[in-house]
Motif scaffolding. Structure first.
Motif, short mmCIF file in Angstrom:
data_model
loop_
_atom_site.label_atom_id
_atom_site.label_comp_id
_atom_site.label_asym_id
_atom_site.label_seq_id
_atom_site.Cartn_x
_atom_site.Cartn_y
_atom_site.Cartn_z
N ALA A 180 5.47 10.03 8.03
CA ALA A 180 6.63 10.90 7.83
C ALA A 180 6.71 11.35 6.37
N VAL A 181 6.38 10.46 5.45
CA VAL A 181 6.39 10.80 4.02
C VAL A 181 5.36 11.90 3.74
N THR A 182 4.18 11.77 4.35
CA THR A 182 3.14 12.78 4.15
C THR A 182 3.57 14.12 4.72
N ARG A 183 4.13 14.10 5.93
CA ARG A 183 4.60 15.35 6.53
C ARG A 183 5.67 16.00 5.66
N GLN A 184 6.59 15.20 5.14
CA GLN A 184 7.67 15.75 4.32
C GLN A 184 7.11 16.36 3.04
N ALA A 185 6.10 15.71 2.44
CA ALA A 185 5.49 16.25 1.22
C ALA A 185 4.79 17.56 1.51
N THR A 235 2.50 6.67 -2.48
CA THR A 235 3.34 7.32 -3.48
C THR A 235 2.50 8.19 -4.40
N GLN A 236 1.32 7.69 -4.76
CA GLN A 236 0.43 8.46 -5.62
C GLN A 236 -0.01 9.75 -4.92
N ALA A 237 -0.33 9.64 -3.63
CA ALA A 237 -0.73 10.82 -2.87
C ALA A 237 0.38 11.85 -2.82
N ARG A 238 1.61 11.38 -2.65
CA ARG A 238 2.75 12.30 -2.60
C ARG A 238 2.94 13.01 -3.93
N ARG A 239 2.75 12.29 -5.06
CA ARG A 239 2.90 12.92 -6.37
C ARG A 239 1.87 14.02 -6.57
N ARG A 240 0.69 13.84 -6.01
CA ARG A 240 -0.36 14.84 -6.17
C ARG A 240 -0.06 16.12 -5.40
N TYR A 289 0.84 -1.21 0.00
CA TYR A 289 0.00 0.00 0.00
C TYR A 289 0.87 1.25 0.00
N ARG A 290 1.90 1.25 0.85
CA ARG A 290 2.77 2.42 0.95
C ARG A 290 3.50 2.67 -0.37
N ALA A 291 3.81 1.61 -1.09
CA ALA A 291 4.55 1.76 -2.34
C ALA A 291 3.65 2.19 -3.50
N THR A 292 2.34 2.11 -3.32
CA THR A 292 1.42 2.45 -4.40
C THR A 292 0.56 3.66 -4.04
N GLU A 308 6.11 0.94 13.08
CA GLU A 308 7.25 1.43 12.30
C GLU A 308 6.82 1.81 10.90
N ARG A 309 5.94 0.99 10.31
CA ARG A 309 5.48 1.25 8.94
C ARG A 309 4.49 2.40 8.88
N THR A 310 3.59 2.48 9.83
CA THR A 310 2.62 3.58 9.80
C THR A 310 3.32 4.92 10.04
N GLU A 311 4.28 4.93 10.97
CA GLU A 311 5.00 6.18 11.24
C GLU A 311 5.85 6.59 10.04
#
Length: 201
Positions: free
Chosen positions: A130-135, A68-73, A62-65, A123-126
């Motif tokens: 973190a990816v969302t916060r960084q975006a 990632t799509q959410a981050r691109r947006r 899920y995180r890889a798909t 670990e995975r949810t955090e």
């Protein structure tokens, strides 16, 4: 019973992701997984070790798909940052075209269900959070550098506010709340970023 000769492991992970996403970890039994993946319990264990291991793989998928799509947006390279943020947040809570209630976010659902009780899951949810916060941090910083946001904007504070808003929106989406009300919350969150600074004459 052995695995089917044409068994596709990645396809099985995809199917498991959909099931876990829809039902959650505890409500999904090994038998449910076997039916969805068309595997006997023994074949499922032989392939994925156990339900927990398969769940971790589903989260990773899920995180890889989706994540990632959410981050691109959130890429604001050629559009106003407020527009990008609003469209992204609306996209997160928009129900599918078939009209069914949203499923929320698999990561948010998992964090709500399991919390801190499972270190590997946490670990995975955090990491996903973190990816969302960084975006968010990147798009806000870009907006400030382009003069769309005030130079006095507290970037870290705005990141936490928008991130918390997003988590709440995903929970409300899963609960089937009216999109118009969610859009109202989104617009108010965007307004907290302030008005566009006046350009020098």
């Amino acid at each position: 019973m052995a695995r089917p000769r044409q068994f596709d492991e990645q396809s099985a992970v995809n199917s498991a992701t959909e099931l876990f996403w829809q039902r959650g970890y505890h409500a999904t039994s090994v038998r449910d997984l076997g039916d969805a993946l068309k595997l006997t319990p023994s074949s499922l264990y032989r392939t994925f070790t156990d339900k927990h291991t398969l769940f971790l793989r589903a989260l990773d998928h899920y995180r890889a798909t989706e994540s990632t799509q959410a981050r691109r947006r959130l890429d604001a390279s050629d559009r106003p940052v407020r527009e990008v943020l609003r469209e992204w947040m609306l996209w997160l809570v928009t129900c599918p075209a078939d009209g069914e209630s949203g499923r929320g976010c698999f990561v948010v659902n998992t964090a709500s269900e399991l919390g801190t009780t499972d270190a590997q899951v946490q670990e995975r949810t955090e990491a996903a959070f973190a990816v969302t916060r960084q975006a968010l941090r990147a798009v806000l910083t870009e907006g400030r550098e382009r003069g769309e946001l005030s130079t006095d904007l507290d970037i870290e504070g705005a990141v936490e506010l928008l991130f918390t808003t997003v988590l709440g929106l995903r929970v409300r989406e899963r609960a089937g709340h009216d999109l118009e009300r969610l859009a109202t919350a989104i617009d108010l969150a965007i307004r907290t970023l302030g008005t566009t600074p006046a350009q020098p004459a």
